[in-house]
Design a protein around this motif. Structure first.
Motif, PDB file in Angstrom:
ATOM      1  N   LYS A  86      -4.805   1.920 -26.871  1.00 57.94           N
ATOM      2  CA  LYS A  86      -4.101   1.496 -25.589  1.00 57.94           C
ATOM      3  C   LYS A  86      -5.146   1.805 -24.436  1.00 57.94           C
ATOM      4  CE  LYS A  86       0.588   3.252 -26.997  1.00 57.94           C
ATOM      5  NZ  LYS A  86       1.552   4.290 -26.767  1.00 57.94           N
ATOM      6  N   ASN A 105      -6.332  -2.534 -29.716  1.00 51.95           N
ATOM      7  CA  ASN A 105      -5.120  -2.119 -28.767  1.00 51.95           C
ATOM      8  C   ASN A 105      -4.624  -0.847 -29.327  1.00 51.95           C
ATOM      9  OD1 ASN A 105      -5.511  -4.379 -27.025  1.00 51.95           O
ATOM     10  ND2 ASN A 105      -4.061  -5.738 -28.323  1.00 51.95           N
ATOM     11  N   ILE A 106      -5.073  -0.275 -30.564  1.00 51.44           N
ATOM     12  CA  ILE A 106      -4.518   0.895 -31.041  1.00 51.44           C
ATOM     13  C   ILE A 106      -4.769   2.214 -30.043  1.00 51.44           C
ATOM     14  CG2 ILE A 106      -4.931   2.726 -32.829  1.00 51.44           C
ATOM     15  CD1 ILE A 106      -5.333   0.803 -34.601  1.00 51.44           C
ATOM     16  N   HIS A 149     -10.039 -12.530 -39.349  1.00 51.73           N
ATOM     17  CA  HIS A 149      -8.703 -12.450 -38.810  1.00 51.73           C
ATOM     18  C   HIS A 149      -8.626 -11.877 -37.336  1.00 51.73           C
ATOM     19  CE1 HIS A 149      -6.617 -13.400 -42.716  1.00 51.73           C
ATOM     20  NE2 HIS A 149      -7.462 -12.338 -43.423  1.00 51.73           N
ATOM     21  N   GLN A 199      -8.735  -5.022 -45.794  1.00 52.72           N
ATOM     22  CA  GLN A 199      -7.566  -4.663 -45.692  1.00 52.72           C
ATOM     23  C   GLN A 199      -7.188  -3.802 -47.116  1.00 52.72           C
ATOM     24  OE1 GLN A 199      -4.713  -7.700 -45.089  1.00 52.72           O
ATOM     25  NE2 GLN A 199      -5.891  -8.527 -43.166  1.00 52.72           N
ATOM     26  N   GLU A 211      -6.720 -11.752 -35.002  1.00 48.78           N
ATOM     27  CA  GLU A 211      -5.500 -11.133 -34.490  1.00 48.78           C
ATOM     28  C   GLU A 211      -5.611  -9.579 -35.152  1.00 48.78           C
ATOM     29  OE1 GLU A 211      -4.550 -12.870 -38.311  1.00 48.78           O
ATOM     30  OE2 GLU A 211      -5.656 -13.603 -36.632  1.00 48.78           O
ATOM     31  N   ALA A 212      -6.016  -9.493 -36.328  1.00 48.23           N
ATOM     32  CA  ALA A 212      -6.090  -8.142 -36.731  1.00 48.23           C
ATOM     33  C   ALA A 212      -7.126  -7.167 -35.873  1.00 48.23           C
ATOM     34  CB  ALA A 212      -6.426  -8.270 -38.013  1.00 48.23           C
ATOM     35  N   MET A 241      -7.935  -7.603 -32.837  1.00 53.42           N
ATOM     36  CA  MET A 241      -7.322  -7.201 -31.402  1.00 53.42           C
ATOM     37  C   MET A 241      -6.391  -6.184 -31.556  1.00 53.42           C
ATOM     38  SD  MET A 241      -8.467  -8.816 -28.657  1.00 53.42           S
ATOM     39  CE  MET A 241      -7.779  -7.442 -27.284  1.00 53.42           C
ATOM     40  N   LYS A 242      -5.700  -6.277 -32.723  1.00 50.75           N
ATOM     41  CA  LYS A 242      -4.591  -5.109 -33.033  1.00 50.75           C
ATOM     42  C   LYS A 242      -5.364  -3.858 -33.015  1.00 50.75           C
ATOM     43  CE  LYS A 242      -0.849  -3.639 -36.122  1.00 50.75           C
ATOM     44  NZ  LYS A 242      -0.025  -4.317 -37.493  1.00 50.75           N
ATOM     45  N   ASN A 243      -6.477  -3.892 -33.666  1.00 49.54           N
ATOM     46  CA  ASN A 243      -6.870  -2.360 -33.851  1.00 49.54           C
ATOM     47  C   ASN A 243      -7.571  -2.078 -32.459  1.00 49.54           C
ATOM     48  OD1 ASN A 243      -6.705  -2.139 -36.536  1.00 49.54           O
ATOM     49  ND2 ASN A 243      -8.611  -3.412 -37.306  1.00 49.54           N
ATOM     50  N   ASP A 248      -8.896  -3.665 -20.694  1.00 50.92           N
ATOM     51  CA  ASP A 248      -8.725  -5.025 -21.509  1.00 50.92           C
ATOM     52  C   ASP A 248     -10.201  -5.092 -22.406  1.00 50.92           C
ATOM     53  OD1 ASP A 248      -8.482  -7.004 -22.968  1.00 50.92           O
ATOM     54  OD2 ASP A 248      -7.776  -8.368 -21.409  1.00 50.92           O
TER      55      ASP A 248
END
Length: 406
Positions: free
Chosen positions: A332, A329-330, A320, A249, A322-323, A325-327, A387
């Motif tokens: 879509k 999903n960027i 992390h 980060q 969750e981080a 997974m967030k990447n 997914d």
């Protein structure tokens, strides 16, 4: 009499814990090197006494003096080295003088039948053996930590990178397992290298070294092989450091990663210099040998430092999911466009599916394309294909395969 510290004279006090390794540095310091010279002379006298070459009383007197490096005046040794060009003769003179002072005549048996290079090369091999023991310990620790992390995160999805851009998903465990495999190969290389490197005809049994096939005074391939290995090993550390730095980060300070990269660059340059030392003339060289005196201490301490930093990076790695997974999903679902393409291919053809999905990705359209909707896939099927967790390939299976290796 010990007038010189245990720290290499060219190492900065400020940077010595960053760009060096203190245990390795001590091995290559004046005190460390001289200790190994004395170990050679001590073992030589005792072995020759067992063979009836040197009187037992003389051997015992020599061994007693050589058992303590503080008996050597290192300042005088420095002066003598500058006059002669080699430290061994100055060392031998001191041993002879002090042993004769206690037992007249016994000192004359010091260094019996040996040469300067016999002492120097044997001491160097002993220094390398201790260095490699430290390197091996760090390598083992890295491998253990990587195995644990790869197992924990074998199914943790993340975005792979291609040309620094997001690529199809993999797992974080897969990324670690690739690194683990590389370090395991280095471990195998090191085991093979040890067998070739730690051999020395003189006093092999007493010094716990294997005997080589033949004298190798100007055949320096063993040292060059070790230097090349250090270049490979630190190169892997630098690759891990670079990946770590790119994944960190923005508020984190990746300074240790930068140190590893810088150290690895220096090690590769030093490895080249050690290879230059292989070009030695005839049975005793006229110069390349001395390159090792400059480079071996540095390449060993730098490699030790790189392994130390890498071990700390692996042990302190904070993951992390969750981080990650967030990447994923960027985009879509764009990151798994290949999965959608392959899902459509049986219905509308692979090339048509490729072109449709490619165009949708290019436009970043939010609405559904009727060619996709008419391709025979339900909305639920499309959602499954989009997914990232469902498109990890063989990441988990490959991690498990790596972890099954002992």
């Amino acid at each position: 009499m010990l007038l010189v510290s245990n720290k290499p004279s060219n190492m900065s006090d400020i940077f010595r814990n960053i760009l060096s390794h203190q245990e390795v540095a001590a091995i290559w310091s004046d005190v460390g090197r001289t200790s190994f010279y004395l170990e050679f002379e001590r073992a030589l006298a005792l072995v020759q006494s067992d063979l009836g070459i040197v009187p037992r009383e003389a051997a015992d007197a020599i061994a007693d003096f050589c058992s303590d490096v503080s008996n050597i005046d290192l300042e005088d040794l420095r002066v003598q080295t500058e006059k002669i060009g080699y430290p061994v003769l100055g060392l031998v003179k001191q041993i002879v003088h002090h042993v004769n002072a206690k037992a007249p005549g016994y000192g004359e048996w010091v260094h019996w039948g040996a040469t300067t290079q016999d002492v120097t090369d044997t001491a160097t091999v002993l220094q390398l053996r201790q260095t490699v023991d430290i390197i091996t310990s760090s390598l083992d620790a890295i491998i253990i930590d990587l195995r644990n992390l790869a197992d924990i995160h074998k199914a943790t999805p993340m975005a792979a990178r291609s040309n620094l851009q997001q690529a199809v998903p993999v797992t974080f465990g897969f990324k670690l397992a690739r690194l683990l495999c590389t370090f395991q190969r280095h471990h195998e290389r090191l085991l093979q290298l040890k067998h070739r490197l730690f051999c020395q005809a003189a006093l092999a049994q007493a010094l716990k070294l294997a005997a080589p096939e033949i004298a190798w005074h100007t055949e320096r391939d063993r040292f060059a092989e070790l230097a090349g290995f250090f270049a490979l090993l630190t190169g892997t550390c630098a690759k891990f450091a670079l990946d770590t730095k790119l994944l960190m980060q923005s508020e984190k300070n990746p300074i240790s990663c930068a140190y590893v990269s810088a150290i690895a660059t220096a090690v590769r340059q030093h490895a080249t210099a050690i290879c230059e030392a292989m070009v030695a003339d005839h049975e005793r060289s006229t110069g390349p040998w001395e390159v090792e005196w400059i480079i071996l201490p540095e390449i060993c301490t730098l490699t030790g430092a790189a392994l130390k930093h890498t071990q700390e990076l692996v042990a302190g790695l904070q993951v992390h999911p969750e981080a990650m997974m967030k990447n994923l999903n960027i985009t879509k679902g764009g990151i798994v466009a290949e999965a959608v393409m392959m899902g459509l291919a049986p219905q509308i053809g692979r090339q048509v599916a490729h072109d449709v999905v490619y165009e949708l990705c290019r436009q970043s359209a939010e609405k559904n394309d009727e060619r996709v909707m008419s391709g025979g896939l339900s909305v639920e099927q499309l959602e499954q294909l989009c997914d990232p967790k469902n498109y990890l390939g063989l990441s988990v299976e490959m991690v498990e395969r790596v972890l099954s290796y002992e």
